[in-house]
Design an enzyme around this catalytic site. Structure first.
Site, mmCIF file in Angstrom:
data_model
loop_
_atom_site.group_PDB
_atom_site.id
_atom_site.type_symbol
_atom_site.label_atom_id
_atom_site.label_comp_id
_atom_site.label_asym_id
_atom_site.label_seq_id
_atom_site.Cartn_x
_atom_site.Cartn_y
_atom_site.Cartn_z
ATOM 1 N N HIS A 1 37.472 36.569 41.209
ATOM 2 C CA HIS A 1 36.678 37.375 40.270
ATOM 3 C C HIS A 1 36.344 36.469 39.081
ATOM 4 O O HIS A 1 37.095 35.530 38.787
ATOM 5 C CB HIS A 1 37.561 38.551 39.835
ATOM 6 C CG HIS A 1 36.901 39.590 38.990
ATOM 7 N ND1 HIS A 1 36.700 39.425 37.643
ATOM 8 C CD2 HIS A 1 36.441 40.825 39.290
ATOM 9 C CE1 HIS A 1 36.128 40.519 37.156
ATOM 10 N NE2 HIS A 1 35.956 41.380 38.138
ATOM 11 N N ASP B 1 46.237 37.069 40.175
ATOM 12 C CA ASP B 1 45.389 38.177 39.723
ATOM 13 C C ASP B 1 45.673 39.337 40.683
ATOM 14 O O ASP B 1 45.218 39.336 41.826
ATOM 15 C CB ASP B 1 43.921 37.740 39.773
ATOM 16 C CG ASP B 1 42.954 38.907 39.584
ATOM 17 O OD1 ASP B 1 43.406 40.060 39.442
ATOM 18 O OD2 ASP B 1 41.734 38.666 39.589
ATOM 19 N N GLN C 1 43.674 44.065 42.150
ATOM 20 C CA GLN C 1 43.345 44.882 43.337
ATOM 21 C C GLN C 1 44.542 45.067 44.253
ATOM 22 O O GLN C 1 44.381 45.620 45.350
ATOM 23 C CB GLN C 1 42.182 44.240 44.111
ATOM 24 C CG GLN C 1 40.891 44.090 43.334
ATOM 25 C CD GLN C 1 40.216 45.419 43.026
ATOM 26 O OE1 GLN C 1 40.530 46.459 43.608
ATOM 27 N NE2 GLN C 1 39.280 45.403 42.082
ATOM 28 N N LYS D 1 42.712 50.643 36.915
ATOM 29 C CA LYS D 1 42.492 50.586 38.361
ATOM 30 C C LYS D 1 43.666 51.193 39.128
ATOM 31 O O LYS D 1 43.702 51.174 40.352
ATOM 32 C CB LYS D 1 42.282 49.134 38.800
ATOM 33 C CG LYS D 1 40.975 48.516 38.315
ATOM 34 C CD LYS D 1 40.774 47.140 38.943
ATOM 35 C CE LYS D 1 39.793 46.269 38.189
ATOM 36 N NZ LYS D 1 38.405 46.666 38.318
ATOM 37 N N CYS E 1 31.216 40.943 40.248
ATOM 38 C CA CYS E 1 31.857 39.981 39.349
ATOM 39 C C CYS E 1 32.498 38.836 40.127
ATOM 40 O O CYS E 1 33.546 38.310 39.737
ATOM 41 C CB CYS E 1 32.881 40.644 38.428
ATOM 42 S SG CYS E 1 32.168 41.887 37.372
#
Lengths: 128, 413
Positions: free
Chosen positions: B130, B207, B210, B233, B370
């Site tokens: 991202h 990261d 997600q 999220k 993104c």
């Protein structure tokens, strides 16, 4: 929002004034990073140097961006540069036959932005 | 089908939906079908109520007031760190820093580690990052002479670990990668990559924007050094993100932002830093958001992260089948994937598809997500449509999506 009416789809599938222009006086390209829409407009002026004699565009992207540009080029042909300056986003909505929401406004206006940046650059080079 | 039984056995989306007020609304006169959870998830009542209760009943600043309200707020805010530490399997709540979002968490790591880098040092990223895990490193590289390299993604949409192994060297100071790709749905082998990084003396940043919302995540099991994710999220509020880091690293690092609450003492000449995690939480922190996020973590734990993952993966399989059976639909990403599906439905541009689906109340994402370098340079697509799922989505909603896509193809056919 009844955006995808027949007239819009027709302009998308059969874009008017699509292609390259020989001997253009100026040409400008814009890229809409958030969509991947791309529009390039080439303009040839008439002998007065104040009126659009011919213009063509090349582009790829969503139906709104391509159809709005196709409609805009039809509208802009034969207009003076001064008249082009007076085109507003409402005029584009009128051509599309509907208002466009915040999510798609960049798509609807990329053609106008491309054309006017081209015009301004040409005028900035003291042709105006 | 077995997958449906499997999904329903673990979790009842029809029941869970009732706890999310926004899911009961209509869009353009149609029942909302919300399939844009990779961008942000809806919020359950318990989260809204927890935040509302703070503002109504004990709103006050933390770590300073010697009065009842401030003590209550401090207790709630500090213990939110403890809840999140438990949620991601951290050893200590002091390793949990509340930031604004994943992006800020990654910027914090990049900025605060900067003094430990020297010119020519290499930062290894992946092609499926991202923008939030590209741009901060890119800028540091430009300003301080670091070199950014990218582990390639194979045609199947997975990381090329053989290439990664060759790219790692004594020059590599840090490897930063996404746990789950927000475009491809790929679940990356973080543990393996972290091991490879450590073998070369490099740090490993993850990261997890997600992954943490959708599957069981333990920082100990991943073996990474830093982990970043966002509250919004994972059924929590916007405005809060998390950075987890190993104590010994966080203690050595420079603060990211300077000001109140991050100091233990200040003179006109100098200042000393507060203990962890406050050293990295300058100014009045995200109090209501921290309380809301802790409530979201409890909510998710109550359902069970295993069940959520199984449910979403079953939905993703169903979506791949339903969309894949349509003519002209190309699905991106590996077969084994998290709960999201990116696709192109010929001849409809993703933005037009999203607009047409919206007319039927179906919310998806369209664009480069993104992750422009991946979408444009690797997958060679101007944009993609993406449906991303959460615990409250149903098989019927995916059928509605597939029907909507078919309808859109007809409009443009």
């Amino acid at each position: 929002m009844d955006l995808y009416r027949e007239i819009l789809l027709d302009h998308y599938k059969n874009p008017r004034n699509f292609g390259k222009l020989k001997d253009a006086d100026f040409e400008h390209k814009e890229f809409n990073a958030s969509c991947g829409d791309e529009i390039s407009i080439a303009v040839k002026l008439d002998a007065s140097r104040k009126r659009v004699a011919e213009l063509k565009f090349i582009g790829k992207g969503c139906a709104i961006s391509q159809a709005a540009t196709s409609m805009l080029t039809s509208h802009a042909k034969g207009k003076t540069l001064e008249e082009l300056h007076n085109i507003t986003k409402e005029d584009i909505f009128k051509m599309l036959g509907t208002e466009v929401g915040a999510g798609r406004i960049k798509c609807a206006l990329i053609g106008l932005k491309t054309l006017m940046r081209g015009v301004e650059q040409w005028e900035g080079e003291k042709h105006g | 089908m077995t997958m449906t039984t499997h999904a329903n056995a673990g979790l009842r989306p029809e029941e869970l939906r009732k706890q999310f007020p926004a899911l009961s609304r209509t869009v353009n006169g149609k029942k909302l079908v919300y399939l844009d959870n990779g961008a942000t998830t809806q919020k359950p009542l318990c989260v809204l109520e927890a935040m509302d209760r703070y503002y109504r009943e004990y709103n006050s600043n933390v770590h300073r007031g010697i009065h009842r309200l401030s003590e209550e707020a401090t207790e709630a805010y500090d213990s939110a760190h403890e809840t999140i530490a438990g949620f991601i399997g951290a050893h200590s709540w002091q390793e949990v820093i509340f930031t604004k979002n994943t992006t800020e968490s990654l910027n914090l790591v990049a900025r605060s580690l900067l003094p430990t880098f020297k010119k020519g040092d290499e930062v290894l990223l992946t092609q499926m990052e991202h923008h939030s895990n590209i741009v901060p490193w890119q800028q540091l590289a430009k300003q301080h002479g670091l070199v950014v390299r990218y582990i390639p993604v194979t045609d199947e949409g997975i990381l090329d670990l053989l290439a990664a192994r060759k790219m790692l060297s004594a020059k590599t100071k840090l490897v930063s990668l996404t746990h789950v790709s927000n475009v491809l749905g790929t679940i990356n082998p973080v543990r393996e990559v972290a091991g490879m990084a450590h073998d070369h003396g490099a740090l490993c940043v993850v990261d997890a924007a997600q992954s943490v919302p959708h599957m069981p995540v333990s920082v100990q099991e991943l073996g990474c050094d830093f982990l970043a994710f966002s509250g919004h999220k994972m059924a929590g509020p916007t405005g809060i993100g998390v950075l987890w880091g190993r104590t010994e690293l966080l203690e050595r690092m420079q603060p990211f932002l300077y000001g109140g609450d991050m100091i233990s003492s200040v003179s006109f000449q100098d200042a000393e830093w507060n203990e962890l995690p406050w050293k990295f939480e300058a100014g009045t922190p995200v109090i209501a958001e921290g309380i809301g996020l802790a409530e979201a973590a409890r909510f998710l734990t109550g359902i069970g992260m295993d069940s959520i993952q199984r449910h979403e993966q079953a939905l993703a399989r169903h979506a791949c089948e339903a969309l894949g059976s349509l003519k002209g639909v190309r699905i991106f990403g590996p077969r084994e994937r998290a709960g999201l599906v990116s696709f192109w439905a010929d001849p409809v541009h993703p933005h037009d598809l999203a607009s047409l689906l919206d007319q039927d109340g179906i919310a998806i994402r369209a664009g480069h997500h993104c992750a422009m370098p991946l979408v444009v340079e690797v997958l060679k697509q101007p944009a993609l449509a993406r449906a991303s799922f959460y615990l409250y989505n149903t098989k019927e909603e995916i059928d509605a999506l597939a029907a909507g896509v078919k309808k859109a193809q007809k409009v443009f056919g």
